[in-house]
Motif scaffolding. Structure first.
Motif, PDB file in Angstrom:
ATOM      1  N   UNK A  87     125.259  18.656  42.182  1.00 16.95           N
ATOM      2  CA  UNK A  87     125.119  19.853  41.341  1.00 16.95           C
ATOM      3  C   UNK A  87     125.835  19.726  40.000  1.00 16.95           C
ATOM      4  N   UNK A  88     126.691  18.716  39.820  1.00 10.88           N
ATOM      5  CA  UNK A  88     127.337  18.579  38.497  1.00 10.88           C
ATOM      6  C   UNK A  88     126.329  18.127  37.437  1.00 10.88           C
ATOM      7  N   UNK A  89     125.105  17.775  37.893  1.00 14.49           N
ATOM      8  CA  UNK A  89     124.071  17.366  36.924  1.00 14.49           C
ATOM      9  C   UNK A  89     123.316  18.602  36.457  1.00 14.49           C
ATOM     10  N   UNK A  90     123.562  19.001  35.198  1.00 15.61           N
ATOM     11  CA  UNK A  90     122.910  20.198  34.658  1.00 15.61           C
ATOM     12  C   UNK A  90     122.010  19.801  33.491  1.00 15.61           C
ATOM     13  N   UNK A  91     120.865  20.494  33.385  1.00 17.33           N
ATOM     14  CA  UNK A  91     119.983  20.244  32.242  1.00 17.33           C
ATOM     15  C   UNK A  91     120.531  21.015  31.047  1.00 17.33           C
ATOM     16  N   UNK A  92     120.694  20.318  29.918  1.00 16.11           N
ATOM     17  CA  UNK A  92     121.183  20.986  28.695  1.00 16.11           C
ATOM     18  C   UNK A  92     120.262  20.640  27.533  1.00 16.11           C
ATOM     19  N   UNK A  93     120.266  21.493  26.515  1.00 13.91           N
ATOM     20  CA  UNK A  93     119.583  21.188  25.249  1.00 13.91           C
ATOM     21  C   UNK A  93     120.573  20.414  24.395  1.00 13.91           C
ATOM     22  N   UNK A  94     120.129  19.323  23.845  1.00  7.94           N
ATOM     23  CA  UNK A  94     121.045  18.509  23.039  1.00  7.94           C
ATOM     24  C   UNK A  94     120.295  17.966  21.825  1.00  7.94           C
ATOM     25  N   UNK A 142     123.350  16.425  31.612  1.00  5.33           N
ATOM     26  CA  UNK A 142     124.701  16.102  31.152  1.00  5.33           C
ATOM     27  C   UNK A 142     125.653  16.316  32.327  1.00  5.33           C
ATOM     28  N   UNK A 143     126.453  15.282  32.596  1.00  4.88           N
ATOM     29  CA  UNK A 143     127.498  15.393  33.626  1.00  4.88           C
ATOM     30  C   UNK A 143     128.820  15.590  32.895  1.00  4.88           C
ATOM     31  N   UNK A 144     129.471  16.728  33.128  1.00  2.00           N
ATOM     32  CA  UNK A 144     130.738  17.033  32.435  1.00  2.00           C
ATOM     33  C   UNK A 144     131.951  16.812  33.325  1.00  2.00           C
ATOM     34  N   UNK A 145     131.716  16.710  34.650  1.00  2.00           N
ATOM     35  CA  UNK A 145     132.812  16.360  35.575  1.00  2.00           C
ATOM     36  C   UNK A 145     132.195  15.577  36.727  1.00  2.00           C
ATOM     37  N   UNK A 146     132.962  14.619  37.290  1.00  2.00           N
ATOM     38  CA  UNK A 146     132.468  13.882  38.452  1.00  2.00           C
ATOM     39  C   UNK A 146     132.405  14.834  39.639  1.00  2.00           C
ATOM     40  N   UNK A 147     131.452  14.589  40.535  1.00  2.00           N
ATOM     41  CA  UNK A 147     131.388  15.460  41.702  1.00  2.00           C
ATOM     42  C   UNK A 147     130.053  15.374  42.409  1.00  2.00           C
ATOM     43  N   UNK A 148     129.704  16.410  43.173  1.00  2.00           N
ATOM     44  CA  UNK A 148     128.471  16.416  43.960  1.00  2.00           C
ATOM     45  C   UNK A 148     127.240  16.473  43.054  1.00  2.00           C
ATOM     46  N   UNK A 161     131.725  13.390  28.754  1.00  2.00           N
ATOM     47  CA  UNK A 161     130.499  13.691  29.483  1.00  2.00           C
ATOM     48  C   UNK A 161     129.490  12.561  29.293  1.00  2.00           C
ATOM     49  N   UNK A 162     128.531  12.467  30.198  1.00  2.00           N
ATOM     50  CA  UNK A 162     127.529  11.413  30.042  1.00  2.00           C
ATOM     51  C   UNK A 162     126.206  11.848  30.650  1.00  2.00           C
ATOM     52  N   UNK A 163     125.132  11.131  30.251  1.00  2.00           N
ATOM     53  CA  UNK A 163     123.799  11.319  30.838  1.00  2.00           C
ATOM     54  C   UNK A 163     123.536  10.153  31.776  1.00  2.00           C
ATOM     55  N   UNK A 164     123.207  10.409  33.046  1.00  2.00           N
ATOM     56  CA  UNK A 164     122.994   9.305  33.993  1.00  2.00           C
ATOM     57  C   UNK A 164     121.708   8.511  33.708  1.00  2.00           C
ATOM     58  N   UNK A 165     121.609   7.378  34.384  1.00  2.00           N
ATOM     59  CA  UNK A 165     120.367   6.609  34.396  1.00  2.00           C
ATOM     60  C   UNK A 165     120.350   5.445  33.443  1.00  2.00           C
TER      61      UNK A 165
END
Ligand code: NAP
Length: 321
Positions: free
Chosen positions: A14-21, A6-12, A59-63
């Motif tokens: 490291x803004x890509x964090x694994x979350x349980x959803x 989940x990306x919660x803010x645009x950036x480098x 927020x969004x999930x890439x790919x």
């Protein structure tokens, strides 16, 4: 529940964090695909940074590229069933996740002889290179094409399409491994794009007639000098560019050359249909053969984004959730 980036803010990266959803439920013509592999594309890094015209809402999930099996279907799905192996050509919820919601129109069947990791390398590379070669440059058998940046996802796909369509193919890569890969995938010659003389070498390799078409992966670096190896009336398709360039417009006059821009985002529905059919046919006759360079876990997504921008390419990078 499932894991997803989940990306919660645009950036480098490291803004890509694994979350349980929550596991999403498909409705209407949607299906839920268990993602066995997700393709990493440079555009994913531009979207994540927030610098792209199509930057997603947070927020969004890439790919958007991926491959997997269908595990549930919405009530109005007609083309697919639970258990089907598919690759994705777009995704509603994002493919950097254990599962992804897609509309059935975003899916195509993945033949048994193509692995999921390979399947994740199909859509963006093969669709982009097909559109550049055949829908934009209108390449014909017997012509010579320079794939300027042929060792990555789009470049290797372009080499395969062009050689199977009867073109003479010249490719470039900055590593020896990349150049070997280009030759093994059907190119007739390979050069190093970090060698300042490679434009002259390519001109000489064509016997002084020049290449008819250039598929350009880094126009901000190469566009001006591309004219040194382009034939009169040649066409250049700008597929990739990461900045600006000082350019001499007279070059286009002297050779009556055509510069064509392309973005897969702009492909109209009939062009998309043609691309889907061509990929289906190519998978069947094995002219479409994705090359996987490296696999990453979901937790290593940030590293995959650093690598796709910073390291020398030898095929596709994929995330295996
Ligand atoms: P990739 O897998 O990261 O490959 C990048 C390619 O660019 C490699 O072959 C790399 O070669 C090459 N390159 C690096 N420096 C170069 C130079 N000075 N001259 C020529 N080539 C150079 O990326 P990809 O997925 O193939 O995508 C390639 C480009 O197309 C990216 O910029 C991407 O954003 C763009 N793209 C555009 C569209 C569109 O719709 N227009 C769609 C997909 C991709 P080495 O690593 O061997 O140096």
């Amino acid at each position: 529940m499932m894991k997803a980036i989940i990306v919660r803010e645009y950036g480098p990266p490291e803004v890509m964090a694994v979350e349980e959803t929550n596991l999403p439920e498909p409705v209407g013509t949607q299906v839920l695909v268990k993602i066995h592999a997700a393709g990493v594309n440079p555009v994913d890094t531009y979207l994540r940074s927030g610098i792209h015209a199509h930057a997603p809402k947070l927020p969004y999930t890439p790919g958007k590229d991926g491959a997997g099996t269908i595990i549930s279907v919405g009530p109005n799905v007609t083309r697919f069933a639970i258990g089907d192996r598919v690759y994705t050509a777009g995704s509603i919820s994002g493919t950097y996740a254990e599962n992804s919601i897609c509309d059935e129109t975003q899916l195509d069947r993945l033949p048994d002889n193509i692995s999921f990791a390979e399947g994740a390398g199909i859509w963006t590379p093969y669709a982009t290179s097909y559109r550049a070669l055949f829908q934009k440059a209108e390449c014909k058998a017997g012509e010579t094409v320079l794939i300027h940046g042929a060792s990555g996802g789009v470049g290797l796909a372009a080499v395969q399409w062009a050689s199977s369509a009867g073109l003479r193919v010249i490719g470039t890569a900055s590593s020896e491994e990349g150049r070997d890969l280009i030759l093994r995938n059907g190119a007739d010659a390979a050069f190093d794009h970090t060698d300042i003389d490679h434009f002259t070498d390519i001109w000489e390799a064509t016997g002084g007639s020049g290449v008819d078409v250039i598929i350009e992966m880094l126009a901000n670096v190469n566009l001006e000098r591309d004219f040194e190896c382009l034939s009169p009336f040649g066409r250049i398709v700008v597929v990739g560019s990461r900045g600006s360039i000082e350019f001499t417009p007279r070059l286009t006059m002297t050779k009556e050359a055509t510069i064509l821009g392309m973005s897969l985002f702009n492909a109209p529905p009939d062009a998309m249909d043609e691309i889907h059919k061509a990929i289906g046919y190519g998978l069947k006759n094995e002219t479409v053969r994705p090359i996987v360079a490296k696999e990453y876990s979901l937790e290593e997504a940030a590293q995959s984004h650093r690598d796709i921008i910073e390291t020398k390419a030898t095929g596709k990078l994929v995330i295996v959730p």
